[in-house]
Each structure stands twice: as C-alpha cells, then as structure tokens.
Design a protein around this motif. Structure first.
Motif, PDB file in Angstrom:
ATOM      1  N   THR A 156       0.835  -1.206   0.000  1.00  0.00           N
ATOM      2  CA  THR A 156       0.000   0.000   0.000  1.00  0.00           C
ATOM      3  C   THR A 156       0.865   1.250   0.000  1.00  0.00           C
ATOM      4  OG1 THR A 156      -1.066   1.378   1.708  1.00  0.00           O
ATOM      5  CG2 THR A 156      -0.560  -0.877   2.337  1.00  0.00           C
ATOM      6  N   MET A 157       0.328   2.311  -0.583  1.00  0.00           N
ATOM      7  CA  MET A 157       1.010   3.610  -0.533  1.00  0.00           C
ATOM      8  C   MET A 157       0.034   4.659  -0.013  1.00  0.00           C
ATOM      9  SD  MET A 157       3.100   3.484  -4.113  1.00  0.00           S
ATOM     10  CE  MET A 157       4.332   4.737  -3.774  1.00  0.00           C
ATOM     11  N   GLY A 158      -0.920   4.212   0.796  1.00  0.00           N
ATOM     12  CA  GLY A 158      -1.904   5.154   1.321  1.00  0.00           C
ATOM     13  C   GLY A 158      -2.907   5.544   0.255  1.00  0.00           C
ATOM     14  N   ASP A 159      -3.571   6.698   0.477  1.00  0.00           N
ATOM     15  CA  ASP A 159      -4.630   7.089  -0.460  1.00  0.00           C
ATOM     16  C   ASP A 159      -4.357   8.426  -1.157  1.00  0.00           C
ATOM     17  OD1 ASP A 159      -4.940   8.790   1.654  1.00  0.00           O
ATOM     18  OD2 ASP A 159      -6.979   8.150   2.175  1.00  0.00           O
ATOM     19  N   LYS A 160      -3.076   8.823  -1.192  1.00  0.00           N
ATOM     20  CA  LYS A 160      -2.785  10.137  -1.778  1.00  0.00           C
ATOM     21  C   LYS A 160      -2.302  10.057  -3.235  1.00  0.00           C
ATOM     22  CE  LYS A 160      -3.617  12.402   2.060  1.00  0.00           C
ATOM     23  NZ  LYS A 160      -4.448  11.304   2.628  1.00  0.00           N
ATOM     24  N   LEU A 161      -1.744   8.924  -3.619  1.00  0.00           N
ATOM     25  CA  LEU A 161      -1.264   8.787  -5.001  1.00  0.00           C
ATOM     26  C   LEU A 161      -2.359   8.218  -5.893  1.00  0.00           C
ATOM     27  CD1 LEU A 161       2.313   7.329  -4.428  1.00  0.00           C
ATOM     28  CD2 LEU A 161       1.679   9.679  -5.002  1.00  0.00           C
ATOM     29  N   SER A 162      -2.139   8.297  -7.207  1.00  0.00           N
ATOM     30  CA  SER A 162      -3.154   7.737  -8.110  1.00  0.00           C
ATOM     31  C   SER A 162      -3.050   6.217  -8.102  1.00  0.00           C
ATOM     32  CB  SER A 162      -2.934   8.252  -9.530  1.00  0.00           C
ATOM     33  OG  SER A 162      -1.941   7.476 -10.165  1.00  0.00           O
ATOM     34  N   PRO A 163      -4.188   5.532  -8.344  1.00  0.00           N
ATOM     35  CA  PRO A 163      -4.169   4.062  -8.363  1.00  0.00           C
ATOM     36  C   PRO A 163      -3.197   3.524  -9.415  1.00  0.00           C
ATOM     37  CG  PRO A 163      -6.414   4.877  -8.334  1.00  0.00           C
ATOM     38  CD  PRO A 163      -5.538   6.072  -8.507  1.00  0.00           C
ATOM     39  N   ILE A 164      -3.011   4.251 -10.494  1.00  0.00           N
ATOM     40  CA  ILE A 164      -2.081   3.791 -11.540  1.00  0.00           C
ATOM     41  C   ILE A 164      -0.652   3.777 -10.994  1.00  0.00           C
ATOM     42  CG2 ILE A 164      -1.041   4.364 -13.788  1.00  0.00           C
ATOM     43  CD1 ILE A 164      -3.714   5.325 -14.725  1.00  0.00           C
ATOM     44  N   ASP A 165      -0.276   4.869 -10.301  1.00  0.00           N
ATOM     45  CA  ASP A 165       1.080   4.926  -9.730  1.00  0.00           C
ATOM     46  C   ASP A 165       1.270   3.854  -8.662  1.00  0.00           C
ATOM     47  OD1 ASP A 165       1.850   6.947 -11.380  1.00  0.00           O
ATOM     48  OD2 ASP A 165       1.242   8.544  -9.997  1.00  0.00           O
ATOM     49  N   ILE A 166       0.233   3.638  -7.864  1.00  0.00           N
ATOM     50  CA  ILE A 166       0.318   2.615  -6.814  1.00  0.00           C
ATOM     51  C   ILE A 166       0.489   1.232  -7.452  1.00  0.00           C
ATOM     52  CG2 ILE A 166      -0.920   1.479  -4.906  1.00  0.00           C
ATOM     53  CD1 ILE A 166      -2.307   4.221  -4.394  1.00  0.00           C
ATOM     54  N   ALA A 167      -0.298   0.975  -8.490  1.00  0.00           N
ATOM     55  CA  ALA A 167      -0.223  -0.338  -9.156  1.00  0.00           C
ATOM     56  C   ALA A 167       1.167  -0.556  -9.740  1.00  0.00           C
ATOM     57  CB  ALA A 167      -1.295  -0.430 -10.243  1.00  0.00           C
ATOM     58  N   LYS A 168       1.693   0.491 -10.402  1.00  0.00           N
ATOM     59  CA  LYS A 168       3.033   0.360 -11.012  1.00  0.00           C
ATOM     60  C   LYS A 168       4.094   0.074  -9.955  1.00  0.00           C
ATOM     61  CE  LYS A 168       3.531   4.086 -13.625  1.00  0.00           C
ATOM     62  NZ  LYS A 168       3.743   5.087 -14.651  1.00  0.00           N
ATOM     63  N   ALA A 169       4.046   0.855  -8.880  1.00  0.00           N
ATOM     64  CA  ALA A 169       5.044   0.679  -7.816  1.00  0.00           C
ATOM     65  C   ALA A 169       4.884  -0.687  -7.148  1.00  0.00           C
ATOM     66  CB  ALA A 169       4.895   1.797  -6.786  1.00  0.00           C
ATOM     67  N   GLY A 170       3.647  -1.110  -6.990  1.00  0.00           N
ATOM     68  CA  GLY A 170       3.374  -2.400  -6.359  1.00  0.00           C
ATOM     69  C   GLY A 170       3.935  -3.551  -7.188  1.00  0.00           C
ATOM     70  N   ILE A 171       3.771  -3.457  -8.493  1.00  0.00           N
ATOM     71  CA  ILE A 171       4.283  -4.524  -9.367  1.00  0.00           C
ATOM     72  C   ILE A 171       5.814  -4.568  -9.293  1.00  0.00           C
ATOM     73  CG2 ILE A 171       4.505  -5.271 -11.784  1.00  0.00           C
ATOM     74  CD1 ILE A 171       1.592  -4.172 -12.149  1.00  0.00           C
ATOM     75  N   GLU A 172       6.435  -3.388  -9.318  1.00  0.00           N
ATOM     76  CA  GLU A 172       7.912  -3.349  -9.180  1.00  0.00           C
ATOM     77  C   GLU A 172       8.344  -4.013  -7.879  1.00  0.00           C
ATOM     78  OE1 GLU A 172       9.660   0.582  -9.520  1.00  0.00           O
ATOM     79  OE2 GLU A 172       8.645   0.809 -11.476  1.00  0.00           O
ATOM     80  N   HIS A 173       7.616  -3.696  -6.826  1.00  0.00           N
ATOM     81  CA  HIS A 173       7.901  -4.263  -5.515  1.00  0.00           C
ATOM     82  C   HIS A 173       7.777  -5.793  -5.566  1.00  0.00           C
ATOM     83  CE1 HIS A 173       7.704  -4.436  -1.025  1.00  0.00           C
ATOM     84  NE2 HIS A 173       6.902  -5.465  -1.268  1.00  0.00           N
ATOM     85  N   GLY A 174       6.706  -6.264  -6.196  1.00  0.00           N
ATOM     86  CA  GLY A 174       6.469  -7.708  -6.288  1.00  0.00           C
ATOM     87  C   GLY A 174       7.562  -8.412  -7.076  1.00  0.00           C
ATOM     88  N   VAL A 175       7.955  -7.792  -8.188  1.00  0.00           N
ATOM     89  CA  VAL A 175       9.010  -8.386  -9.023  1.00  0.00           C
ATOM     90  C   VAL A 175      10.291  -8.506  -8.201  1.00  0.00           C
ATOM     91  CG1 VAL A 175      10.503  -7.969 -11.032  1.00  0.00           C
ATOM     92  CG2 VAL A 175       8.025  -7.621 -11.219  1.00  0.00           C
ATOM     93  N   LYS A 176      10.591  -7.446  -7.476  1.00  0.00           N
ATOM     94  CA  LYS A 176      11.817  -7.435  -6.678  1.00  0.00           C
ATOM     95  C   LYS A 176      11.781  -8.514  -5.581  1.00  0.00           C
ATOM     96  CE  LYS A 176      13.105  -3.126  -5.846  1.00  0.00           C
ATOM     97  NZ  LYS A 176      13.058  -1.939  -4.979  1.00  0.00           N
ATOM     98  N   HIS A 177      10.591  -8.778  -5.071  1.00  0.00           N
ATOM     99  CA  HIS A 177      10.488  -9.724  -3.958  1.00  0.00           C
ATOM    100  C   HIS A 177      10.090 -11.142  -4.385  1.00  0.00           C
ATOM    101  CE1 HIS A 177      10.580  -5.894  -1.826  1.00  0.00           C
ATOM    102  NE2 HIS A 177      11.033  -6.591  -0.796  1.00  0.00           N
TER     103      HIS A 177
END
Ligand code: GDP
Length: 296
Positions: free
Chosen positions: A161-182
C-alpha cells in the motif's frame, strides 16, 4: 442453499415425466412449460430461458428420445447437458503468465465482496504453492486499505500500500515493481468500486489496465442481486473487457439466476464462486457439478 427453489421445481417436473413411461410430444411440451416458469422464477434472463427451453425441446422431440425405453430419463439428461453448457460447459481456469508475475485486476461495485474475495483468492493461490502479493488500489472507500491489510494478514499474504494520496495507476506500477523485486509470482490488484457504474470509475480502470497490462481481469459480482449482477457484468465487459466473473454470496442465493445467465449473456465464464464469509469459502466453478445440484 443455492438453486433451492429451482431444484425443487425441476425435480418435481421430472419425477412426473419419469413416472409416465412412454412420453408424447405433448408431455414434453408441458414439462418444458414448467421448466420455463421455474427458470423465470429463479430470475434467469428471459432470452436465456427462451433459447434454453427451445434447445431442450428440439433435442427431446427430435431424434429418437421419445421412442427410447426410458424417455423421461433421456429428457433429464438433455436438460442436464444443456444446463452444464449454459454455465460454460467445462471449468474455466485462471490464466497464468508464461513468465511470472501474473498480474490480476479485481474489479466490481462496492459491496459485491471484492476486497474479501481478493483475500480469498490470494489464500487459495497460496495453498496452490504460489507467492501472491496484494496491491491496495482502492483509495476512495474509507477503510478499504485497512480491510485488505486485515484479510491479507489472515491468509498470510503481503499487502502493498502507498496510502490514499497517489493515483491508483502509480500505486499499481510501484506495487508490481515491488512484487518483481520480492519474487512474487502473482500480483492481485484490488481496485476501487462505486455504488453504481459511472464513467469516472471505468476511465480509471481502463487507465490501470493500459498501464499494467493484466493477464486476467476478474469481475466480482453479488449473486444475490440476480439480473442486476448480469447487467453489471455486461457493462464491465463492454467498457473494460473482462476475462471472467467471480460470483459471490452464492451460499445465500436461493434462486441462482445470475449463475445461470451470466455466461450466456456476456460470453465470459464464471471462474470462482464465493460460498460464505470465511476466507476459505472460495471455490472454482464447475458447471457440471452445479447442474447436478439443480437436478439432484
Ligand atoms: P467490497 O465493497 O466489494 O470490497 O465488499 P466486501 O469485500 O467488503 O464484502 C461485503 C460483504 O459481503 C462483507 O460482509 C463480506 O463478508 C460479504 N461477503 C463477501 N463474499 C461473500 C460470500 O461469498 N458469501 C457471503 N455470505 N458473504 C460474502
């Protein structure tokens, strides 16, 4: 129990039919009239009912069914086949990426059970040996993020999660990067719902789809809303394009109209069904087993 009313009515109709021994075309027509009424009462889409009954009638009075030794049983078998076909024929499985991670978007209206189902699906995948990650992309509903964190921890799956201040698109992109890394091999994105379908919701979902290019978009709909669920599915499929449906609250749906209509109306399969509030209450959808439940 799901299909309770329909099962009782159809089983009565067929008991009469089987009890007759020899059947005439009139007997079949009369039975089909009862089947039609029972399906309509179960809130199955009108056109679906009409086509269904016509198909069964054609097969039952054509061919050599009526001349067979057990015409009643043959008619029941035809109904069983056609009910199975109506719900998609065979089980439709999830699509997995040939090169992980598989990206899945879960979409749906508020209250359908999307957040709970996202957790249930993650739990199911984990049991199958996958390493899921959940992304909290519903930034509008108060407490949605917290709720996903709670179900995530209950099924022991991490939640990004990145809270509720960023756009869902940015959150999704960052989340996928995080998942790939982990090393997560399947990433489930929980998206925002609304009380009703609106253009802003669709535009947002289309934006996420374009950016993350999901392998699978699953629409979560509430079985108890019957034909409304079917209309929602039709709309989401037209605007966004979906790969399958998860039908929730089937445990509380005594009629089952959505289960019997959604595949035929949208041409998209039901992939899973929610059978209760517990996080283990999610099952793959088997059309043949559902048909057997109805016919007893
Ligand atoms: P969302 O707004 O779509 O994210 O919906 P929630 O996940 O918050 O679910 C709404 C309510 O439906 C909650 O009380 C869930 O426990 C309940 N629910 C979800 N799936 C099922 C199901 O398969 N069966 C039953 N009985 N309740 C369900």
């Amino acid at each position: 129990m799901v299909f309770e009313g329909l099962a009782e009515k159809l089983q009565n109709t067929f008991k009469k039919l089987k009890g007759k021994g020899k059947l005439t075309e009139k007997d079949v027509t009369e039975a089909m009239r009862e089947v039609k009424m029972a399906l309509l009462e179960a809130d199955v889409n009108f056109k679906v009912v009409k086509d269904f009954v016509n198909r069964v009638k054609e097969r039952a009075v054509g061919g050599d069914v009526l001349e067979s030794l057990t015409p009643g049983q043959q008619v029941v078998k035809i109904v069983n086949d056609e009910l199975t076909a109506l719900m998609g024929g065979t089980q439709s499985k999830m699509t997995f990426a040939s090169k992980p991670p598989t990206i899945v978007m879960l979409v749906g209206l508020q209250g359908a059970g999307k957040t709970t189902t996202t957790g249930k699906l993650a739990g199911l995948l984990k049991k199958q040996g996958k390493r899921p990650l959940l992304i909290a992309g519903d930034i509008y509903r108060p407490a949605a993020i917290k709720q996903l964190q709670v179900v995530g921890s209950q099924v022991d799956v991490p939640v990004f999660t990145m809270g509720d201040k960023l756009s869902p698109i940015d959150i999704a992109k960052a989340g996928i990067e995080h998942g790939v890394k982990h090393g997560n091999d399947i990433i489930l994105i929980d998206t925002a719902g609304r009380l009703h379908i609106d253009e802003q919701l669709m535009d947002e979902l289309i934006g996420i789809k374009k950016t993350v290019k999901p392998h699978e978009i699953l629409l979560v709909v509430d079985s108890m809303t019957g034909q409304d669920a079917v209309n929602v599915a039709e709309h989401f499929n037209e605007k966004l394009g979906i790969d399958g449906v998860i039908l929730t609250k089937l445990d509380g749906d005594t009629r089952g109209g959505a289960a019997l209509s959604v595949r035929s109306v949208t041409n998209k399969p039901i992939k899973f069904v929610g059978m209760g509030e517990k996080l283990t209450d999610l099952e793959p959808f088997y059309p043949d087993r559902m048909a057997s439940r109805i016919l007893g």
